[in-house]
Design an enzyme around this catalytic site. Structure first.
Site, mmCIF file in Angstrom:
data_model
loop_
_atom_site.group_PDB
_atom_site.id
_atom_site.type_symbol
_atom_site.label_atom_id
_atom_site.label_comp_id
_atom_site.label_asym_id
_atom_site.label_seq_id
_atom_site.Cartn_x
_atom_site.Cartn_y
_atom_site.Cartn_z
ATOM 1 N N ASP A 170 -5.752 3.063 7.642
ATOM 2 C CA ASP A 170 -7.175 2.705 7.611
ATOM 3 C C ASP A 170 -7.441 1.211 7.726
ATOM 4 O OD1 ASP A 170 -7.776 5.336 7.317
ATOM 5 O OD2 ASP A 170 -8.734 5.175 5.354
ATOM 6 N N GLY B 98 0.811 -1.220 0.000
ATOM 7 C CA GLY B 98 0.000 0.000 0.000
ATOM 8 C C GLY B 98 0.840 1.263 0.000
ATOM 9 N N GLU C 19 -18.531 17.484 2.614
ATOM 10 C CA GLU C 19 -17.616 18.165 1.695
ATOM 11 C C GLU C 19 -18.103 18.033 0.252
ATOM 12 O OE1 GLU C 19 -13.527 18.279 4.254
ATOM 13 O OE2 GLU C 19 -13.670 16.667 2.808
ATOM 14 N N GLY D 252 -0.307 4.393 0.238
ATOM 15 C CA GLY D 252 -1.096 5.537 0.721
ATOM 16 C C GLY D 252 -0.282 6.304 1.752
ATOM 17 N N PHE D 253 -0.987 7.053 2.600
ATOM 18 C CA PHE D 253 -0.277 7.862 3.597
ATOM 19 C C PHE D 253 0.592 6.985 4.501
ATOM 20 C CE2 PHE D 253 -3.798 10.848 2.792
ATOM 21 C CZ PHE D 253 -3.051 11.981 2.545
ATOM 22 N N VAL E 24 -1.849 -7.217 -4.527
ATOM 23 C CA VAL E 24 -1.563 -8.292 -3.562
ATOM 24 C C VAL E 24 -2.841 -9.083 -3.337
ATOM 25 C CG1 VAL E 24 -0.936 -8.783 -1.167
ATOM 26 C CG2 VAL E 24 0.343 -7.081 -2.475
HETATM 27 C C1 LIG Z 1 -13.095 11.425 0.320
HETATM 28 C C2 LIG Z 1 -12.152 11.362 1.472
HETATM 29 C C3 LIG Z 1 -11.751 12.534 2.089
HETATM 30 C C4 LIG Z 1 -10.867 12.492 3.169
HETATM 31 N N1 LIG Z 1 -10.481 13.660 3.760
HETATM 32 C C5 LIG Z 1 -9.570 13.635 4.758
HETATM 33 C C6 LIG Z 1 -9.112 14.841 5.340
HETATM 34 O O1 LIG Z 1 -9.554 15.926 4.959
HETATM 35 N N2 LIG Z 1 -8.154 14.778 6.313
HETATM 36 C C7 LIG Z 1 -7.644 13.584 6.746
HETATM 37 O O2 LIG Z 1 -6.751 13.549 7.613
HETATM 38 N N3 LIG Z 1 -8.084 12.403 6.219
HETATM 39 C C8 LIG Z 1 -9.029 12.408 5.250
HETATM 40 N N4 LIG Z 1 -9.485 11.236 4.716
HETATM 41 C C9 LIG Z 1 -8.991 9.961 5.261
HETATM 42 C C10 LIG Z 1 -7.611 9.635 4.722
HETATM 43 O O3 LIG Z 1 -7.538 9.883 3.344
HETATM 44 C C11 LIG Z 1 -7.297 8.175 5.024
HETATM 45 O O4 LIG Z 1 -7.404 8.008 6.411
HETATM 46 C C12 LIG Z 1 -5.893 7.819 4.568
HETATM 47 O O5 LIG Z 1 -5.795 7.904 3.165
HETATM 48 C C13 LIG Z 1 -5.522 6.403 5.010
HETATM 49 O O6 LIG Z 1 -4.249 6.120 4.552
HETATM 50 P P1 LIG Z 1 -3.812 4.619 4.276
HETATM 51 O O7 LIG Z 1 -2.377 4.691 3.861
HETATM 52 O O8 LIG Z 1 -4.184 3.773 5.418
HETATM 53 O O9 LIG Z 1 -4.721 4.140 3.079
HETATM 54 P P2 LIG Z 1 -4.872 4.692 1.594
HETATM 55 O O10 LIG Z 1 -4.461 6.107 1.519
HETATM 56 O O11 LIG Z 1 -6.237 4.319 1.174
HETATM 57 O O12 LIG Z 1 -3.802 3.829 0.788
HETATM 58 C C14 LIG Z 1 -3.963 2.451 0.605
HETATM 59 C C15 LIG Z 1 -3.148 2.048 -0.610
HETATM 60 O O13 LIG Z 1 -3.143 0.635 -0.694
HETATM 61 C C16 LIG Z 1 -3.298 0.238 -2.036
HETATM 62 N N5 LIG Z 1 -3.893 -1.109 -2.029
HETATM 63 C C17 LIG Z 1 -5.053 -1.495 -1.469
HETATM 64 N N6 LIG Z 1 -5.259 -2.811 -1.623
HETATM 65 C C18 LIG Z 1 -4.185 -3.286 -2.296
HETATM 66 C C19 LIG Z 1 -3.819 -4.566 -2.785
HETATM 67 N N7 LIG Z 1 -4.581 -5.643 -2.571
HETATM 68 N N8 LIG Z 1 -2.662 -4.675 -3.469
HETATM 69 C C20 LIG Z 1 -1.881 -3.598 -3.694
HETATM 70 N N9 LIG Z 1 -2.187 -2.359 -3.265
HETATM 71 C C21 LIG Z 1 -3.318 -2.193 -2.572
HETATM 72 C C22 LIG Z 1 -4.205 1.305 -2.627
HETATM 73 O O14 LIG Z 1 -4.064 1.391 -4.022
HETATM 74 C C23 LIG Z 1 -3.712 2.560 -1.910
HETATM 75 O O15 LIG Z 1 -2.705 3.219 -2.635
HETATM 76 C C24 LIG Z 1 -10.374 11.251 3.634
HETATM 77 C C25 LIG Z 1 -10.784 10.069 3.007
HETATM 78 C C26 LIG Z 1 -11.657 10.120 1.945
HETATM 79 C C27 LIG Z 1 -12.076 8.836 1.278
#
Ligand SMILES: Cc1cc2nc3c(=O)[nH]c(=O)nc-3n(C[C@H](O)[C@H](O)[C@H](O)COP(=O)(O)OP(=O)(O)OC[C@H]3O[C@@H](n4cnc5c(N)ncnc54)[C@H](O)[C@@H]3O)c2cc1C
Length: 444
Positions: free
Chosen positions: A304, A14, A174, A16-17, A83
Site C-alpha cells: 500500500d 512493516g 462491508e 503487513g502482507f 521507524v
Molecule cells: C478494512 C479493510 C479491508 C480490506 N479488505 C481487503 C480484502 O478483502 N481483500 C484484499 O485483498 N485486501 C483488502 N484490504 C487491503 C489490504 O488489507 C491492504 O492492501 C494490505 O494490508 C496492504 O499490505 P501492506 O503490507 O502494504 O500494508 P499493511 O498490511 O498495512 O502493513 C503495514 C505494516 O507496517 C507497519 N508500520 C507502518 N508504519 C510504520 C512505522 N513508521 N514503523 C514501524 N512499522 C510501521 C504497520 O504496523 C503494519 O504492520 C483491506 C483493507 C482494509 C483497511
C-alpha cells in the site's frame, strides 16, 4: 548491525502482507539475513477488521504474533519499533528510541493510513478502520451507544443510534452490511427489539454507485442487499464536516450521530513523504516494474505504500493479494541480485475483485475477464480467496473458519459482545424534551 559474514542483510519496515510475504520468502535461505521492524508485535489481517468492529471476531483472531510467525526461522529477527526516519542512500532506518538499522537492501512496506481529504473534523471525530486498534475502538463505540440508549431511551430522540458510514467502496459496504447484521441479529437480543429498531445506518458517497470499481450488475446487487437490510443510501453526496455529535452533508443535511465510520479512502503511510523518495498518486512511492525505486537499486517499496505499475502502466490497486505477491517477488529479486543475476519485472496474478455485503451476500468479479458472480457462490469464493491470503502469512485458520461457517449457516442467532473497549460518551445536557439536535428532517 552487521554479522561480519558475507550474507545479504535485508531490513524490512512493516510486518503487513508485503513485509511478511518478503520475509517469509527469505526465511531459511542461505546467505541472507532479515531484520523485520514493525511498530506492533503482531501482523494484522485487515480484510477481517470489520468483523472485529462488529463483534464477530475477537481482536486476537486478526492480530497474529510476528515473533511466532518466524519462530523457526533463525535468519529472521523481528524488532518492535516505530521507524521515524529513513535514509535511502545509506539503506538505513532509525526508530523512535534512537536505534539505527542499516542493511545491504532496504524494503519499505509500511502500508497506508486513512485519508480524510481535509474534511473539517473528520480526523478528530470519525472512526477509520485501518488497524486492529481502530476496529476495537469502533466496536467499543457501537456497544457504548447501545448501552447509553438502553440506560436512557430519551437519547434515541437525539440520534443515539444513528450510524453514518462514509464511502461506498469495499470497506464502507462491508462495514455497513455487517453493522446492519449486528443490529438485526445481536443487538435486538442483547438489548431490546424496540431499541434495535431505532438504529439507523446511513451510507454516504459522492460517487453515483455502491462498489464503484465493480460492474453495474454488482452496483445494483450491492445496493439492493444493503437497502433490504435497512441501510439508507445517500449517493452523490459528500461530507462537508464531521462534529462530535453530527455530520453535515454536502447538500446541507445534518445528521445527528456519535458514530461516523470513515471508509472514504487511504493514503500512503507518513514514511512515504518523509523518506525523500519520488512519490506519485495517493502520496505513494513510485517504483519501477522490478519493485525498486529509480536511482536506488537496493531500495524496494511494496504494498500500500507504493505505486506498483500494472501491465497497462497504471498503478495496481491497494489489495492484500497485490502486497503479498509483491513481497514474495521482491524477495526473489533480492536473491537474484545478490547472485549477480537480473531482477525481473513484477507480474501480478489477478484473481479478481470481491466484496462481502452481508450474510451469504457477496459480489465477485473473477479473473482477467471479470466473470461476475453474486450471492452465495461469491460468498464462498470470498472465503476461499481470503483463506488463501491468510495462509500466505500464517497457519492458524480456526477463528476464520468458525466465523465463515457461522456467516454461511444463519442458524446461530447472535454472538456474545466483548464490552472491554467501551468508553464513556459525553452527551452534554439532555435536550430530548425540545426535540434535540436537528436531523435531516426526520425524528430518529
Ligand atoms: C478494512 C479493510 C479491508 C480490506 N479488505 C481487503 C480484502 O478483502 N481483500 C484484499 O485483498 N485486501 C483488502 N484490504 C487491503 C489490504 O488489507 C491492504 O492492501 C494490505 O494490508 C496492504 O499490505 P501492506 O503490507 O502494504 O500494508 P499493511 O498490511 O498495512 O502493513 C503495514 C505494516 O507496517 C507497519 N508500520 C507502518 N508504519 C510504520 C512505522 N513508521 N514503523 C514501524 N512499522 C510501521 C504497520 O504496523 C503494519 O504492520 C483491506 C483493507 C482494509 C483497511
Amino acid at each position: 548491525m552487521t554479522d561480519g559474514e558475507s550474507s545479504t542483510h535485508v531490513v524490512i519496515v512493516g510486518g503487513g502482507f508485503a513485509g511478511v510475504g518478503c520475509a517469509k520468502e527469505l526465511a531459511g535461505r542461505d546467505g541472507v539475513r532479515v531484520t523485520l521492524i514493525d511498530r506492533n508485535d503482531y501482523h494484522q489481517f485487515q480484510p477481517l477488521l470489520y468483523q472485529v468492529a462488529t463483534s464477530k471476531l475477537a481482536r486476537q483472531d486478526v492480530a497474529y504474533s510476528l515473533r511466532r510467525l518466524f519462530v523457526d526461522d533463525s535468519n529472521v529477527e523481528v524488532v518492535l519499533g516505530e521507524v521515524e526516519s529513513v535514509d535511502p542512500a545509506a539503506k538505513a532506518v532509525t526508530t523512535g528510541d534512537g536505534r539505527t538499522f542499516s542493511g545491504d537492501v532496504l524494503v519499505l512496506a509500511a502500508g497506508a493510513r486513512a485519508r480524510f481529504f481535509h474534511t473539517p473534523g473528520a480526523e478528530e471525530h470519525s472512526f477509520p478502520l485501518y488497524t486492529v486498534d481502530d476496529a476495537t475502538r469502533l466496536r467499543g463505540r457501537i456497544i457504548q451507544l447501545f448501552e447509553d440508549a438502553h440506560g436512557n431511551p430519551a437519547l434515541l430522540d437525539r440520534g443515539a443510534l444513528n450510524f453514518v458510514v462514509v464511502g461506498a467502496g469495499a470497506t464502507g459496504t462491508e462495514v455497513a452490511g455487517a453493522l446492519a447484521d449486528l443490529v438485526k441479529r445481536t443487538m435486538s437480543v442483547e438489548y431490546t427489539e424496540d431499541i434495535a429498531k431505532r438504529a439507523r445506518i446511513v451510507m454516504v458517497d459522492h460517487g453515483p454507485a455502491v462498489l464503484g470499481p465493480f460492474s453495474e450488475g454488482a452496483h445494483d446487487y450491492a445496493a439492493g442487499v444493503l437497502e433490504q437490510n435497512g441501510v439508507e443510501l445517500r449517493m452523490q453526496t459528500g461530507v462537508s464536516e464531521v462534529a462530535e455529535d453530527r455530520v453535515i452533508l454536502s447538500d446541507g443535511t445534518e445528521i445527528a450521530t456519535r458514530c461516523v465510520i470513515w471508509g472514504g479512502g487511504i493514503a500512503a503511510a507518513p514514511l512515504a513523504e518523509q523518506c525523500g523518495l519520488p512519490v506519485g498518486g495517493g502520496g505513494r512511492i513510485d517504483v519501477q516494474p522490478d519493485l525498486t525505486v529509480e536511482g536506488f537499486p537496493d531500495v524496494y517499496a511494496l504494498g500500500d505504500i507504493a505505486n506498483i505499475p500494472g501491465p497497462d502502466g497504471r498503478p495496481l490497486p491497494q489489495l492484500g493479494s497485490v502486497a503479498l505477491q509483491a513481497g514474495r517477488w521482491a524477495a526473489k529479486n533480492i536473491r537474484a541480485a545478490a547472485k549477480g543475476k537480473e531482477r525481473t519485472p513484477f507480474h501480478y496474478k489477478d484473481k479478481g475483485m470481491m466484496a462481502m455485503i452481508g450474510r451469504n451476500a457477496a459480489v465477485a468479479e473473477i479473473g482477467k475477464h471479470r466473470h461476475e458472480v453474486h450471492g452465495k457462490p461469491a460468498f464462498l469464493m470470498w472465503v476461499g480467496v481470503h483463506a488463501a491470503l491468510l495462509t500466505g502469512v500464517r497457519t492458524r485458520m480456526d477463528a476464520f473458519v468458525e466465523w465463515a461457517w457461522d456467516y454461511f449457516a444463519p442458524m446461530k442467532e447472535w454472538e456474545a459482545l466483548d464490552r472491554s473497549e467501551t468508553s464513556r460518551i459525553d452527551w452534554g445536557e439532555d435536550e430530548s424534551e425540545d426535540g434535540g439536535e436537528g436531523t435531516d428532517g426526520r425524528a430518529v
